[in-house]
Design a protein around this motif. Structure first.
Motif, short mmCIF file in Angstrom:
data_model
loop_
_atom_site.label_atom_id
_atom_site.label_comp_id
_atom_site.label_asym_id
_atom_site.label_seq_id
_atom_site.Cartn_x
_atom_site.Cartn_y
_atom_site.Cartn_z
N ALA A 1 0.85 -1.19 0.00
CA ALA A 1 0.00 0.00 0.00
C ALA A 1 0.88 1.24 0.00
O ALA A 1 1.83 1.33 0.79
CB ALA A 1 -0.92 0.00 1.22
N ILE A 2 0.58 2.19 -0.89
CA ILE A 2 1.41 3.39 -1.04
C ILE A 2 0.52 4.62 -0.96
O ILE A 2 -0.46 4.74 -1.69
CB ILE A 2 2.16 3.39 -2.39
N GLY A 3 0.87 5.55 -0.06
CA GLY A 3 0.13 6.79 0.08
C GLY A 3 0.98 8.00 -0.24
O GLY A 3 2.17 8.03 0.11
N THR A 4 0.40 9.01 -0.91
CA THR A 4 1.18 10.17 -1.32
C THR A 4 0.26 11.34 -1.65
O THR A 4 -0.96 11.19 -1.79
CB THR A 4 2.07 9.83 -2.54
N SER A 5 0.87 12.53 -1.82
CA SER A 5 0.11 13.73 -2.18
C SER A 5 0.95 14.58 -3.12
O SER A 5 1.27 14.13 -4.22
CB SER A 5 -0.28 14.50 -0.91
N THR A 6 1.36 15.79 -2.72
CA THR A 6 2.11 16.68 -3.59
C THR A 6 3.41 16.02 -4.08
O THR A 6 4.21 15.55 -3.28
CB THR A 6 2.47 17.98 -2.84
N ALA B 1 3.77 -1.03 3.68
CA ALA B 1 3.17 0.28 3.44
C ALA B 1 4.27 1.31 3.27
O ALA B 1 5.24 1.33 4.02
CB ALA B 1 2.25 0.66 4.60
N ILE B 2 4.09 2.19 2.29
CA ILE B 2 5.09 3.20 1.96
C ILE B 2 4.41 4.56 1.88
O ILE B 2 3.39 4.71 1.21
CB ILE B 2 5.79 2.88 0.63
N VAL B 3 4.98 5.55 2.56
CA VAL B 3 4.46 6.92 2.52
C VAL B 3 5.44 7.79 1.73
O VAL B 3 6.61 7.89 2.09
CB VAL B 3 4.25 7.48 3.93
N LEU B 4 4.93 8.39 0.67
CA LEU B 4 5.75 9.19 -0.22
C LEU B 4 5.48 10.69 -0.02
O LEU B 4 4.68 11.08 0.82
CB LEU B 4 5.47 8.81 -1.68
#
Length: 367
Positions: free
Chosen positions: A182-187, A300-303
């Protein structure tokens, strides 16, 4: 010293409106405006602004062509303004490919609940990307018209410039077993996700969930673009989707993506969600549902991204024994979300963007 901003738009009303908002912040100052893409290129070279805000559809030279020219001659952080349409989404993604760092809708009411929130968001975005001028130095050696250094071919991925460590890390597999990534990111996330996903093999052994803060009209176009570039499959997630190995599911903009069931019986639920939640889709909400369904079998990875979305969900995953990684500060467009996870002591590794795909494959025993 205030951040110097060049505002580019063929509408005098919009130039004035954006300039007024930017100048309200004492840390920002508009040094000039431009009415078309060619004027933007000329003024970017002459004035050397710290940030440029850029429209897409303009006379003489369009915004995407102007971005390419600026990145070739005088690399500068660029914030695009886009219409919230399917065509606007495609054009915005092209602008990000050309080197722009971020985007916002031209209709501010589409991104904020009130005028004050919209003003603050624009000011924050400008200040955030102003800090990343150094990331663009690799563009200086390209000539105008040369393809931007992003992952633009399925067979031969090309790396977008990011800050690199002086010594390449040697990765070791932890020995843990997984069922889901699962990978979460924004700008900065669209380019970051493209960087990672295009390096994964077609026989990737697990399903991948992607949570990118993005308007509802953008996610279908973004998923289609990734699907065309990647060896794995990428689709906009739909309610009832069964999770398959080698398939990535992008959370639809404006809605929340949840997981129900376990293992081979796991399915996606796409719901409207609570209007009080700041982000749709929200990384915390998806991570929390994943923690219930897959427990410790999650990577899980937060970018890159503004804010702290993902921290609370990562905490729930960590409590279940899942593995959490974060993108490192040097390679982030905005070191907000990864920093929140790292400062909370939830991530076991802080990784440069250009090494994340390799690290994933090592951890899963594929390298």
């Amino acid at each position: 010293m205030a951040v110097k901003v060049l505002v580019v738009d063929d509408s005098s009303f919009f130039r004035r409106r954006v300039s007024e908002i930017i100048n309200q912040d004492p840390a920002l100052t508009v040094i000039d405006t431009a009415r078309d893409g060619q004027e933007a290129v000329d003024k970017a070279i002459a004035l050397r602004p710290d940030v440029i805000t850029m429209d897409i559809e303009m006379p003489v030279l369009d915004g995407i062509s102007a971005v390419r020219a600026i990145m070739a001659k005088n690399p500068t952080p660029i914030l695009m303004f886009s219409s919230l349409t399917h065509e606007g989404a495609k054009a915005t993604l092209d602008a990000l490919d050309a080197g722009a760092l971020d985007f916002l809708p031209k209709k501010f009411e589409d991104i904020a609940r009130d005028k004050e929130e919209a003003v603050n968001l624009l000011q924050q975005r400008v200040k955030a990307i102003a800090r990343k001028r150094f990331m663009l130095s690799a563009f200086r050696n390209r000539s105008v018209g040369e393809p931007s250094p992003v992952l633009n071919k399925r067979e031969q991925p090309v790396e977008r410039p990011v800050a690199r460590p002086s010594i390449s890390p040697v990765f070791k597999r932890s020995g843990k077993t997984y069922q889901l990534v699962a990978i979460g990111t924004s700008t900065g996330g669209p380019v970051a996700l493209q960087n990672i996903l295009t390096q994964l093999p077609a026989d990737f052994p697990y399903p991948i969930l992607l949570i990118q803060h993005m308007p509802s009209t953008f996610t279908a176009a973004f998923a289609a673009r990734l699907n065309g570039l990647c060896k794995i499959g990428v689709k906009e997630a739909a309610d009832g989707d069964v999770l398959r190995q080698g398939q990535a599911y992008l959370a639809p903009g404006g809605r929340q993506m949840l997981v129900e069931g376990r293992g081979s019986n796991a399915r996606l639920r796409i719901i409207d969600g609570n209007d009080k939640v700041n982000y749709k889709p929200c990384v915390d909400i998806t991570f929390a549902s994943v923690a219930k369904s897959f427990g410790d079998k999650v990577l899980a990875i937060v970018l890159t991204g503004m804010g702290s979305d993902g921290r609370d969900g990562a905490r729930l995953l960590k409590e279940q024994g899942a593995t959490i990684w974060a993108q490192d500060e040097a390679s982030c467009v905005v070191y907000g979300m990864p920093q929140a996870v790292t400062k909370a002591g939830l991530s076991s590794e802080s990784l440069p963007l250009d090494r994340i795909a390799q690290r994933i494959l090592v951890e899963l025993g594929r390298q």
